[in-house]
Design a protein around this motif. Structure first.
Motif, PDB file in Angstrom:
ATOM      1  N   PHE A   1       0.861  -1.176   0.000  1.00 57.96           N
ATOM      2  CA  PHE A   1       0.000   0.000   0.000  1.00 57.96           C
ATOM      3  C   PHE A   1       0.895   1.224   0.000  1.00 57.96           C
ATOM      4  O   PHE A   1       1.761   1.374   0.873  1.00 57.96           O
TER       5      PHE A   1
ATOM      6  N   ALA B   1      -3.162   3.654  -1.888  1.00 55.92           N
ATOM      7  CA  ALA B   1      -4.019   3.691  -0.704  1.00 55.92           C
ATOM      8  C   ALA B   1      -5.121   4.742  -0.826  1.00 55.92           C
ATOM      9  O   ALA B   1      -6.229   4.540  -0.335  1.00 55.92           O
TER      10      ALA B   1
ATOM     11  N   VAL C   1      -8.195  -0.151   2.497  1.00 53.69           N
ATOM     12  CA  VAL C   1      -7.370   0.417   3.566  1.00 53.69           C
ATOM     13  C   VAL C   1      -8.089   0.312   4.908  1.00 53.69           C
ATOM     14  O   VAL C   1      -7.513  -0.097   5.913  1.00 53.69           O
TER      15      VAL C   1
ATOM     16  N   THR D   1       1.794   4.465   5.125  1.00 54.44           N
ATOM     17  CA  THR D   1       2.414   3.897   3.934  1.00 54.44           C
ATOM     18  C   THR D   1       3.914   4.064   4.054  1.00 54.44           C
ATOM     19  O   THR D   1       4.373   5.036   4.652  1.00 54.44           O
TER      20      THR D   1
END
Length: 161
Positions: free
Chosen positions: A78, A110, A117, A125
């Protein structure tokens, strides 16, 4: 004089927090718990009843990721557009997926997949998930992982033999 002590205490606390953050960031953690029951797309997962320490193991499908799962394992990253550690993580995961046959790397923005998420409780992240061949999340790292840690996590996710 008391202002000096307050400043020194603040600096010391900041240093301790920084060291803890650096040591924990990017470390692969086991994702423990019981396996989730199968559910149809769009169906919301049940929340664990035992608080934060009780976690259910999440299973992802190719439809969740927008790509097929790897034959033996999948590395899911992500990322966000302006995340500097995400670029280095992308290179590490691409290297690992090239080195280990049957392992694929999927990068997810993301910001465009807030549903996923939230479902996976991604808080920063890069976050890396290691999935086994069935799509079960077996390892997780928040922050930039080391290549050796990713290789070890993939080895744990691979079926025996």
């Amino acid at each position: 004089m008391s202002g000096l002590w307050v400043a020194l205490a603040t600096l010391a606390l900041g240093a301790v927090i920084g060291v803890v953050h650096l040591r924990r960031g990017g470390r692969m953690r086991d994702v423990g718990g019981e396996r989730l029951p199968e559910r149809s797309p769009g169906e919301k997962p049940e929340k664990p009843s035992g608080g934060l320490t009780e976690r259910l193991t999440e299973r992802l499908t190719g439809a969740d990721l927008g790509e097929g799962l790897g034959e033996r394992a999948t590395l899911v990253q992500f990322s966000t557009a302006f995340c500097q550690p995400c670029r280095a993580t992308r290179r590490i995961l691409a290297d690992v997926s090239t080195l280990v046959p049957g392992v694929s790397h999927v990068e997810i923005d993301a910001e465009s997949r807030l549903d996923l998420v939230r479902r996976l409780d991604i808080m920063r992240t890069p976050t890396v998930l290691v999935l086994d061949a069935a799509g079960t999340v077996v390892k997780r790292a928040s922050g930039q992982p080391r290549k050796a840690d990713v290789l070890a996590a993939v080895a744990d996710a691979l079926p025996p033999g």
